[in-house]
Enzyme design. Structure first.
Site, PDB file in Angstrom:
ATOM      1  N   LYS A 200       0.829  -1.216   0.000  1.00 52.75           N
ATOM      2  CA  LYS A 200       0.000   0.000   0.000  1.00 52.75           C
ATOM      3  C   LYS A 200       0.866   1.271   0.000  1.00 52.75           C
ATOM      4  CE  LYS A 200      -3.948  -2.120  -0.078  1.00 52.75           C
ATOM      5  NZ  LYS A 200      -3.533  -3.506  -0.361  1.00 52.75           N
TER       6      LYS A 200
HETATM    7  C1  LIG Z   1      -9.719  -3.011  -1.792  1.00 55.41           C
HETATM    8  C2  LIG Z   1      -9.096  -3.734  -0.639  1.00 55.41           C
HETATM    9  N1  LIG Z   1      -9.819  -3.912   0.481  1.00 55.41           N
HETATM   10  C3  LIG Z   1      -9.301  -4.545   1.555  1.00 55.41           C
HETATM   11  C4  LIG Z   1      -8.030  -5.045   1.534  1.00 55.41           C
HETATM   12  C5  LIG Z   1      -7.510  -5.777   2.729  1.00 55.41           C
HETATM   13  O1  LIG Z   1      -6.419  -5.126   3.291  1.00 55.41           O
HETATM   14  P1  LIG Z   1      -5.476  -5.867   4.355  1.00 55.41           P
HETATM   15  O2  LIG Z   1      -4.507  -6.694   3.585  1.00 55.41           O
HETATM   16  O3  LIG Z   1      -4.816  -4.749   5.104  1.00 55.41           O
HETATM   17  O4  LIG Z   1      -6.352  -6.690   5.216  1.00 55.41           O
HETATM   18  C6  LIG Z   1      -7.237  -4.888   0.400  1.00 55.41           C
HETATM   19  C7  LIG Z   1      -5.866  -5.417   0.378  1.00 55.41           C
HETATM   20  O5  LIG Z   1      -5.228  -5.612  -0.610  1.00 55.41           O
HETATM   21  C8  LIG Z   1      -7.778  -4.223  -0.730  1.00 55.41           C
HETATM   22  O6  LIG Z   1      -7.071  -4.066  -1.854  1.00 55.41           O
END
Ligand SMILES: Cc1ncc(COP(=O)(O)O)c(C=O)c1O
Length: 401
Positions: A200
Site C-alpha cells: 500500500k
Molecule cells: C480493496 C481492498 N480492500 C481490503 C483489503 C484488505 O487489506 P489488508 O490486507 O490490510 O487486510 C485490500 C488489500 O489488498 C484491498 O485491496
C-alpha cells in the site's frame, strides 16, 4: 481475446530489451527512520499495543481530519470490526462492489450476512445508481471501495445512505491521503477503513486503521478490537494502570502492535511525498503511453486527488496473459486488480452469481493489468517499464517526456 502480440513482444534471451534484474510489481519504501524506530520499540519492551500505537492513532486522526482513529492489524480487521460494531449478522445484506479484493466480501460472510455484489463503472468505481438498484429491506450497510486510490463519487452515495437509513462504511484500503472534493478521505462515511499492507501507499508490514467522527462507534470499535475488554494493555501495564478489566462483549484480537506503529509513524510523515511521487509517475506514464493503440489508460476524475496506489491499464486488442508473460520475459513484474469477487468459486457457487450480471467489471477484468508504479522505482526502472510496454504492443519506441 486471442490477438497475437507482435514479434517484438518476445525479446531474445540476453537482448538489450531484457533488464538485468527483476523489477518486482511493488516494493515498499522503508527508510532508516522506520528501522531505528522499530529497534527503539524492541529495546523498550513495548512489542504489543503501547505508546507508539496511541501516537500513531493520534497522528492519523489528525491527518485524516477525524475525531477518532483506531489502529488494527489489517484493513480486513477494520472492515470486519466496522460491520460487527453495526451488529450485522445472519439475515442481513451488505452491498459490495464486485471489483475489489476478496476481503471486502469475506468479512460480510464472517458475520453470517450476505454480500450483495454490484457492478462498477468504467473507472472501476461503484455508483449510487447501481447501489440503489441492489437495496432491499435487508440491506444494513454499503461498502464503497475507493478503487486504485481515487474516491468513488461519495456525495450521491452518502445522500442515498442518509435517505434509506443505511450506514456507509468506506473501504479506503487504497486511499490513504486521497481527496474527495478537496477533503481527505477519512470522515465522509460513518467509518473509513485503511490498509497498511506491504504494497500500500504507506505500510506497517501488516496493519489497518478505522477513522470515524462518531464517539459511540469509536468506543465500541476499541472494545471489539481487543477481546471486548474494558482496558487494553496500555491501561493495564503502565504505572498508572490497574490489573482489573471486564469483558463487556466477546470481542476479537485485532489490535496493532507498537512494532507496526513504529513503521506507521514515519510512513505517515512521508505519505504526502510518496503520493506526490506516484502522481508525477502517473503523469509521465500517461504522457508516454497515451498514443498507443490497444491501450486505455486510467484517469483521475475531476472530484478526486488520486493517490495512484494502482496504475491499472486496459489492453483492448491483445491477450492479457501474453502481455504479462512478455513483461516477465523482460524481467518486469505486473499484477491484476482484481479478479472480480463474483468469479471466485465460493461466491459463484453459494449465490449463483454469473458474469452476465456484471458486464462492466467483466469487460474491465478481461483486459486489466497493473503496471509497476511506486516511489522506490528509479528513473531507469520507469524507462524500462515504458519502453517494454511500447515494444510489446508494437508501438514506435519514442517515449514522450
Ligand atoms: C480493496 C481492498 N480492500 C481490503 C483489503 C484488505 O487489506 P489488508 O490486507 O490490510 O487486510 C485490500 C488489500 O489488498 C484491498 O485491496
Amino acid at each position: 481475446m486471442t490477438t497475437l502480440l507482435p514479434a517484438s513482444a518476445s525479446p531474445a534471451a540476453g537482448s538489450r530489451e531484457r533488464r538485468a534484474g527483476f523489477l518486482p510489481y511493488c516494493l515498499p519504501s522503508i527508510g532508516d527512520e522506520e528501522i531505528a524506530e522499530v529497534v527503539d520499540s524492541l529495546r523498550s519492551g513495548w512489542v504489543t499495543t503501547g505508546p507508539k500505537t496511541k501516537r500513531f492513532e493520534d497522528a492519523f486522526a489528525e491527518y485524516a481530519g477525524a475525531r477518532h482513529a483506531i489502529a488494527v492489524n489489517s484493513c480486513t480487521a477494520a472492515l470486519h470490526l466496522s460491520l460487527a460494531a453495526h451488529d450485522i449478522g445472519p439475515g442481513d445484506e451488505v452491498i459490495v462492489p464486485t471489483l475489489t479484493f476478496c476481503s471486502t466480501a469475506n468479512v460480510v460472510e464472517h458475520l453470517g450476512a450476505k454480500p450483495v455484489l454490484v457492478d462498477v463503472d468504467a473507472h472501476g468505481l461503484v455508483t449510487a445508481e447501481t447501489i440503489e438498484d441492489a437495496i432491499t429491506t435487508r440491506t444494513r450497510a454499503i461498502l464503497p471501495v475507493h478503487y486504485a486510490g481515487q474516491a468513488a463519487d461519495l456525495d450521491p452515495i452518502l445522500a442515498l445512505g442518509q435517505r434509506r437509513g443505511i450506514p456507509i462504511i468506506e473501504d479506503a484500503a487504497h486511499a490513504s491521503g486521497a481527496l474527495y472534493k478537496g477533503r481527505r478521505i477519512g470522515t465522509h462515511g460513518r467509518a473509513v477503513c485503511f490498509s497498511f499492507y506491504a504494497t500500500k501507499n504507506m505500510t506497517t508490514g501488516e496493519g489497518g486503521m478505522i477513522t470515524t467522527n462518531d464517539d459511540a462507534l469509536a468506543a465500541r470499535l476499541r472494545l471489539l478490537a481487543l477481546h471486548g475488554m474494558s482496558r487494553d494493555a496500555w491501561k493495564r501495564y503502565t504505572a498508572a494502570g490497574s490489573w482489573f478489566y471486564e469483558v463487556i462483549e466477546p470481542g476479537y484480537k485485532d489490535n496493532m502492535t507498537d512494532l507496526q506503529a513504529s513503521l506507521g509513524l514515519h510512513q505517515l510523515e512521508k505519505l504526502d511525498s510518496f503520493i506526490e511521487r506516484r502522481r508525477a509517475m502517473a503523469a509521465r506514464y500517461t504522457a508516454a503511453l497515451s498514443d498507443l493503440e490497444g491501450l486505455a489508460l486510467p484517469l483521475e476524475l475531476p472530484h478526486n486527488r488520486h493517490t495512484w496506489h494502482l496504475f491499472p491499464v486496459q489492453l483492448t486488442n491483445c491477450d492479457r496473459g501474453d502481455f504479462i508473460e512478455a513483461l516477465k520475459a523482460r524481467n518486469i513484474g505486473a499484477s491484476v486488480h482484481f479478479i472480480p469477487v463474483h468469479r471466485h468459486p465460493f461466491y459463484r457457487e453459494r449465490y449463483g452469481y454469473t458474469p452476465a450480471q456484471f458486464p462492466v467489471a467483466e469487460a474491465l477484468y478481461a483486459g486489466m493489468v497493473s503496471l509497476p508504479l511506486y516511489p522506490k522505482m528509479t528513473p531507469g526502472d520507469e524507462q524500462d517499464v515504458l519502453h517494454s510496454v511500447r515494444e510489446i504492443l508494437g508501438g514506435p519506441p519514442t517515449i514522450h517526456s
